[in-house]
Design an enzyme around this catalytic site. Sequence first.
Site, PDB file in Angstrom:
ATOM      1  N   LYS A  18       0.839  -1.210   0.000  1.00 11.40           N
ATOM      2  CA  LYS A  18       0.000   0.000   0.000  1.00 11.40           C
ATOM      3  C   LYS A  18       0.874   1.261   0.000  1.00 11.40           C
ATOM      4  O   LYS A  18       2.074   1.204   0.295  1.00 11.40           O
ATOM      5  CB  LYS A  18      -0.949  -0.055   1.202  1.00 11.40           C
ATOM      6  N   TYR A  59     -12.728  -1.560  -3.435  1.00 11.76           N
ATOM      7  CA  TYR A  59     -13.233  -1.770  -2.074  1.00 11.76           C
ATOM      8  C   TYR A  59     -14.745  -1.544  -1.991  1.00 11.76           C
ATOM      9  O   TYR A  59     -15.243  -1.082  -0.966  1.00 11.76           O
ATOM     10  CB  TYR A  59     -12.489  -0.851  -1.101  1.00 11.76           C
ATOM     11  N   ASN A 125      -2.412   0.034   6.653  1.00 11.99           N
ATOM     12  CA  ASN A 125      -1.875  -1.209   7.224  1.00 11.99           C
ATOM     13  C   ASN A 125      -0.902  -1.927   6.294  1.00 11.99           C
ATOM     14  O   ASN A 125      -0.682  -3.126   6.405  1.00 11.99           O
ATOM     15  CB  ASN A 125      -3.026  -2.119   7.685  1.00 11.99           C
ATOM     16  N   HIS A 128      -1.780  -5.923   1.456  1.00 11.71           N
ATOM     17  CA  HIS A 128      -3.077  -6.527   1.133  1.00 11.71           C
ATOM     18  C   HIS A 128      -2.879  -7.940   0.609  1.00 11.71           C
ATOM     19  O   HIS A 128      -1.890  -8.222  -0.054  1.00 11.71           O
ATOM     20  CB  HIS A 128      -3.774  -5.682   0.045  1.00 11.71           C
ATOM     21  N   GLU A 139      -9.387  -9.475  -8.422  1.00 10.70           N
ATOM     22  CA  GLU A 139      -8.382  -8.463  -8.081  1.00 10.70           C
ATOM     23  C   GLU A 139      -7.172  -8.525  -9.020  1.00 10.70           C
ATOM     24  O   GLU A 139      -6.593  -7.490  -9.359  1.00 10.70           O
ATOM     25  CB  GLU A 139      -7.952  -8.642  -6.622  1.00 10.70           C
TER      26      GLU A 139
HETATM   27  N1  LIG Z   1     -11.821  -0.359  11.299  1.00 15.88           N
HETATM   28  C1  LIG Z   1     -11.085   0.150  10.307  1.00 15.88           C
HETATM   29  N2  LIG Z   1     -10.598   1.412  10.402  1.00 15.88           N
HETATM   30  C2  LIG Z   1      -9.881   1.941   9.401  1.00 15.88           C
HETATM   31  N3  LIG Z   1      -9.586   1.295   8.235  1.00 15.88           N
HETATM   32  C3  LIG Z   1     -10.028   0.025   8.102  1.00 15.88           C
HETATM   33  C4  LIG Z   1     -10.813  -0.613   9.126  1.00 15.88           C
HETATM   34  N4  LIG Z   1     -11.121  -1.861   8.702  1.00 15.88           N
HETATM   35  C5  LIG Z   1     -10.572  -1.995   7.495  1.00 15.88           C
HETATM   36  N5  LIG Z   1      -9.896  -0.876   7.112  1.00 15.88           N
HETATM   37  C6  LIG Z   1      -9.159  -0.687   5.847  1.00 15.88           C
HETATM   38  O1  LIG Z   1      -9.897  -1.293   4.798  1.00 15.88           O
HETATM   39  C7  LIG Z   1      -9.134  -2.361   4.207  1.00 15.88           C
HETATM   40  C8  LIG Z   1     -10.077  -3.465   3.781  1.00 15.88           C
HETATM   41  O2  LIG Z   1     -10.707  -3.999   4.916  1.00 15.88           O
HETATM   42  P1  LIG Z   1     -10.929  -5.566   5.084  1.00 15.88           P
HETATM   43  O3  LIG Z   1     -11.271  -6.143   3.746  1.00 15.88           O
HETATM   44  O4  LIG Z   1     -11.895  -5.731   6.212  1.00 15.88           O
HETATM   45  O5  LIG Z   1      -9.503  -6.095   5.577  1.00 15.88           O
HETATM   46  P2  LIG Z   1      -8.317  -6.901   4.839  1.00 15.88           P
HETATM   47  O6  LIG Z   1      -7.474  -5.887   4.116  1.00 15.88           O
HETATM   48  O7  LIG Z   1      -7.565  -7.538   5.969  1.00 15.88           O
HETATM   49  O8  LIG Z   1      -8.976  -7.898   3.926  1.00 15.88           O
HETATM   50  C9  LIG Z   1      -8.143  -2.755   5.307  1.00 15.88           C
HETATM   51  O9  LIG Z   1      -6.989  -3.431   4.834  1.00 15.88           O
HETATM   52  C10 LIG Z   1      -7.799  -1.390   5.885  1.00 15.88           C
HETATM   53  O10 LIG Z   1      -6.895  -0.699   5.036  1.00 15.88           O
HETATM   54 MG   LIG Z   2     -10.480  -7.595   2.564  1.00 18.54          MG
END
Ligand SMILES: Nc1ncnc2c1ncn2[C@@H]1O[C@H](COP(=O)(O)OP(=O)(O)O)[C@@H](O)[C@H]1O
Ligand SMILES: [Mg+2]
Length: 177
Positions: A18, A59, A125, A128, A139
């Site tokens: 990211k 997303y 974070n 991905h 994707e």
């Molecule tokens: N509670 C949250 N607060 C802020 N950003 C979030 C939160 N949950 C998810 N995100 C962001 O949205 C992305 C997509 O969420 P999700 O699909 O639930 O997680 P993952 O990336 O682990 O599959 C996350 O990687 C993160 O960047």
């Molecule tokens: Mg996800």
Amino acid sequence: MYNQVVKTSMQLTLALIKPNAVFVPYVIQYIHKILLDENFFIIRRTHLRLSLDQAGDFYKEHQLKFFHNRLVSFMSSGPLEAMVLYRDDAIAHWRKLIGPTKVYQTIYSHPSSIRGIYGLTDTRNTIHGSDSPATALKEIKVFFPNFNIEDWKQHEEPKLMSGMFKLDEEAFVHHPL
Ligand SMILES: Nc1ncnc2c1ncn2[C@@H]1O[C@H](COP(=O)(O)OP(=O)(O)O)[C@@H](O)[C@H]1O
Ligand SMILES: [Mg+2]
Ligand SMILES: Nc1ccn([C@@H]2O[C@H](COP(=O)(O)OP(=O)(O)OP(=O)(O)O)[C@@H](O)[C@H]2O)c(=O)n1
């Protein structure tokens, strides 16, 4: 028969580095080293910046969440490093190495995962991984529209599986020979 069993558990997945990490050399080096140590094949790799609309589409499942706006503006704020990965159980294995989504908890629960070490916030974070085979296919198409999986299976996968490949260290991609 044994070969067939092994082959059916092989999977493709999409990894994204990211924008918060994409130009941080020690993070990139760490992620690339893990990929090799964990026996992932790097099938394709590119850098690409998503538009706001493309990030929103990527997303879509989160469009009603409170963090959607910040997520989409973050993901389109700079280039991403995208990689098609291939390995036995690639999807689950990569997500395990990444660690759970929410960094503020993950730093305590999974401190040695990639997000545990290099995640900045729950949004930023660092990394991905696709969450299912269907998502992975969708994707991969976004970042590698010219990657034809059927062609790849026919012409490249058999070479990888029989050891006929080499890592192009500069491109950081495994090339079939
Ligand atoms: N509670 C949250 N607060 C802020 N950003 C979030 C939160 N949950 C998810 N995100 C962001 O949205 C992305 C997509 O969420 P999700 O699909 O639930 O997680 P993952 O990336 O682990 O599959 C996350 O990687 C993160 O960047
Ligand atoms: Mg996800
Ligand atoms: N309704 C909300 C609002 C916020 N949070 C959580 O509270 C934390 C702190 O939010 P905030 O300070 O807005 O985020 P930042 O740390 O600034 O980082 P980022 O915008 O990158 O997520 C975030 O992890 C977010 O997931 C939450 O669970 N529920």
